[in-house]
Design a protein around this motif. Structure first.
Motif, PDB file in Angstrom:
ATOM      1  N   GLY A   1       0.851  -1.181   0.000  1.00 50.66           N
ATOM      2  CA  GLY A   1       0.000   0.000   0.000  1.00 50.66           C
ATOM      3  C   GLY A   1       0.885   1.228   0.000  1.00 50.66           C
ATOM      4  O   GLY A   1       1.712   1.421   0.898  1.00 50.66           O
ATOM      5  N   GLY A   2       0.743   2.069  -0.993  1.00 49.52           N
ATOM      6  CA  GLY A   2       1.623   3.214  -1.173  1.00 49.52           C
ATOM      7  C   GLY A   2       1.510   4.287  -0.111  1.00 49.52           C
ATOM      8  O   GLY A   2       2.385   5.143   0.004  1.00 49.52           O
ATOM      9  N   LYS A   3       0.458   4.260   0.693  1.00 48.80           N
ATOM     10  CA  LYS A   3       0.295   5.289   1.730  1.00 48.80           C
ATOM     11  C   LYS A   3       0.666   4.772   3.116  1.00 48.80           C
ATOM     12  O   LYS A   3       0.499   5.470   4.102  1.00 48.80           O
ATOM     13  N   ASP A   4       1.186   3.561   3.183  1.00 54.21           N
ATOM     14  CA  ASP A   4       1.649   3.012   4.461  1.00 54.21           C
ATOM     15  C   ASP A   4       2.896   3.779   4.888  1.00 54.21           C
ATOM     16  O   ASP A   4       3.792   4.020   4.089  1.00 54.21           O
ATOM     17  N   ARG A   5       2.939   4.159   6.157  1.00 56.42           N
ATOM     18  CA  ARG A   5       4.109   4.850   6.710  1.00 56.42           C
ATOM     19  C   ARG A   5       4.563   4.209   8.018  1.00 56.42           C
ATOM     20  O   ARG A   5       5.212   4.840   8.839  1.00 56.42           O
ATOM     21  N   THR A   6       4.217   2.932   8.200  1.00 54.56           N
ATOM     22  CA  THR A   6       4.535   2.233   9.437  1.00 54.56           C
ATOM     23  C   THR A   6       6.051   2.160   9.632  1.00 54.56           C
ATOM     24  O   THR A   6       6.778   1.763   8.730  1.00 54.56           O
ATOM     25  N   ALA A   7       6.491   2.548  10.815  1.00 52.94           N
ATOM     26  CA  ALA A   7       7.916   2.508  11.148  1.00 52.94           C
ATOM     27  C   ALA A   7       8.055   2.306  12.652  1.00 52.94           C
ATOM     28  O   ALA A   7       8.091   3.273  13.411  1.00 52.94           O
ATOM     29  N   PRO A   8       8.092   1.049  13.103  1.00 49.27           N
ATOM     30  CA  PRO A   8       8.221   0.798  14.532  1.00 49.27           C
ATOM     31  C   PRO A   8       9.415   1.546  15.135  1.00 49.27           C
ATOM     32  O   PRO A   8      10.519   1.496  14.599  1.00 49.27           O
ATOM     33  N   GLY A   9       9.155   2.236  16.216  1.00 51.02           N
ATOM     34  CA  GLY A   9      10.201   3.013  16.870  1.00 51.02           C
ATOM     35  C   GLY A   9      10.402   4.386  16.274  1.00 51.02           C
ATOM     36  O   GLY A   9      11.177   5.188  16.788  1.00 51.02           O
ATOM     37  N   GLY A  10       9.702   4.678  15.184  1.00 50.67           N
ATOM     38  CA  GLY A  10       9.872   5.973  14.539  1.00 50.67           C
ATOM     39  C   GLY A  10       9.553   7.151  15.452  1.00 50.67           C
ATOM     40  O   GLY A  10      10.094   8.239  15.271  1.00 50.67           O
ATOM     41  N   ASN A  11       8.703   6.921  16.436  1.00 48.22           N
ATOM     42  CA  ASN A  11       8.381   7.978  17.394  1.00 48.22           C
ATOM     43  C   ASN A  11       9.584   8.345  18.267  1.00 48.22           C
ATOM     44  O   ASN A  11       9.606   9.414  18.868  1.00 48.22           O
ATOM     45  N   ARG A  12      10.591   7.480  18.327  1.00 45.64           N
ATOM     46  CA  ARG A  12      11.804   7.772  19.102  1.00 45.64           C
ATOM     47  C   ARG A  12      12.860   8.487  18.263  1.00 45.64           C
ATOM     48  O   ARG A  12      13.872   8.947  18.794  1.00 45.64           O
ATOM     49  N   ALA A  13      12.653   8.549  16.972  1.00 47.78           N
ATOM     50  CA  ALA A  13      13.640   9.153  16.073  1.00 47.78           C
ATOM     51  C   ALA A  13      13.502  10.672  16.067  1.00 47.78           C
ATOM     52  O   ALA A  13      12.424  11.208  16.315  1.00 47.78           O
ATOM     53  N   GLY A  14      14.596  11.330  15.755  1.00 46.87           N
ATOM     54  CA  GLY A  14      14.549  12.768  15.551  1.00 46.87           C
ATOM     55  C   GLY A  14      13.720  13.086  14.314  1.00 46.87           C
ATOM     56  O   GLY A  14      13.478  12.214  13.470  1.00 46.87           O
ATOM     57  N   ALA A  15      13.299  14.322  14.200  1.00 52.33           N
ATOM     58  CA  ALA A  15      12.403  14.733  13.110  1.00 52.33           C
ATOM     59  C   ALA A  15      12.989  14.440  11.733  1.00 52.33           C
ATOM     60  O   ALA A  15      12.269  13.984  10.838  1.00 52.33           O
ATOM     61  N   GLU A  16      14.272  14.679  11.542  1.00 54.17           N
ATOM     62  CA  GLU A  16      14.882  14.458  10.227  1.00 54.17           C
ATOM     63  C   GLU A  16      14.903  12.973   9.862  1.00 54.17           C
ATOM     64  O   GLU A  16      14.619  12.607   8.724  1.00 54.17           O
TER      65      GLU A  16
END
Length: 190
Positions: free
Chosen positions: A124-139
């Motif tokens: 699905g082209g609109k999937d943006r799932t990224a486990p742990g992404g909430n811990r990453a810096g904005a960039e």
């Protein structure tokens, strides 16, 4: 996570698998290598204990469905949220923390070239799932979960892979558009 587990199973037991179908699988990127900080099991457990219907829905709205929420999706959130309610919620939270640790520390992307069975990736082209992404810096966070790019790279890395793209769908195309998804799935398992 089912796709990640299916890929791992296929790598470990290729003689038992005839065909592999991966639907927006987690594990198409190595989040740690991209700069997402590690969370200890204790920190992940504390976070999981705070899980609620509202937090699950907010996550899925943002990452699974690109903000396009339909009331019928609530039942899927209710099913998951129910595991965190009542007796046993601590066990669910602990197991989910352990699962998140495994997903983060044991990516399968580096082994895609070893998958020997015919494989179909449904993305699905609109999937943006990224486990742990909430811990990453904005960039770093901006670069994560780019499933159109990730799906194409995975299809190129897996020998004998076919890529089926649904540009307007998210992480759960089978929920969003079963009328489109099911024929693609049936074609993949022929």
């Amino acid at each position: 996570m089912g796709g990640m587990l299916a890929a791992r199973y296929t790598l470990l037991f290729p003689q038992t698998v005839e065909r592999l179908v991966l639907v927006n699988p987690i594990g198409l990127e190595d989040w740690q290598a991209k700069g997402v900080p590690y969370a200890t099991l204790d920190a992940a457990y504390a976070s999981e204990l705070k899980t609620s219907f509202a937090s699950l829905k907010a996550y899925q709205q943002r990452f699974y469905y690109n903000g396009d929420w339909k009331p019928e999706y609530d039942r899927w959130v209710s099913m998951l949220a129910g595991m965190y309610a009542g007796e046993g919620k601590e066990i669910v939270a602990w197991n989910q923390a352990q699962t998140s640790d495994m997903v983060f520390t044991q990516p399968v992307i580096h082994e895609f070239g070893k998958i020997s069975v015919p494989t179909t990736l449904i993305i699905g082209g609109k999937d943006r799932t990224a486990p742990g992404g909430n811990r990453a810096g904005a960039e770093v966070a901006k670069t994560l979960g780019q499933y159109p790019t990730l799906g194409r790279a995975a299809a190129a890395a897996i020998p004998n892979a076919t890529l089926v793209e649904f540009p307007e769908l998210g992480h759960s195309p089978q929920v969003e558009a079963p009328g489109e998804f099911h024929p693609a799935l049936l074609e993949a398992i022929k």
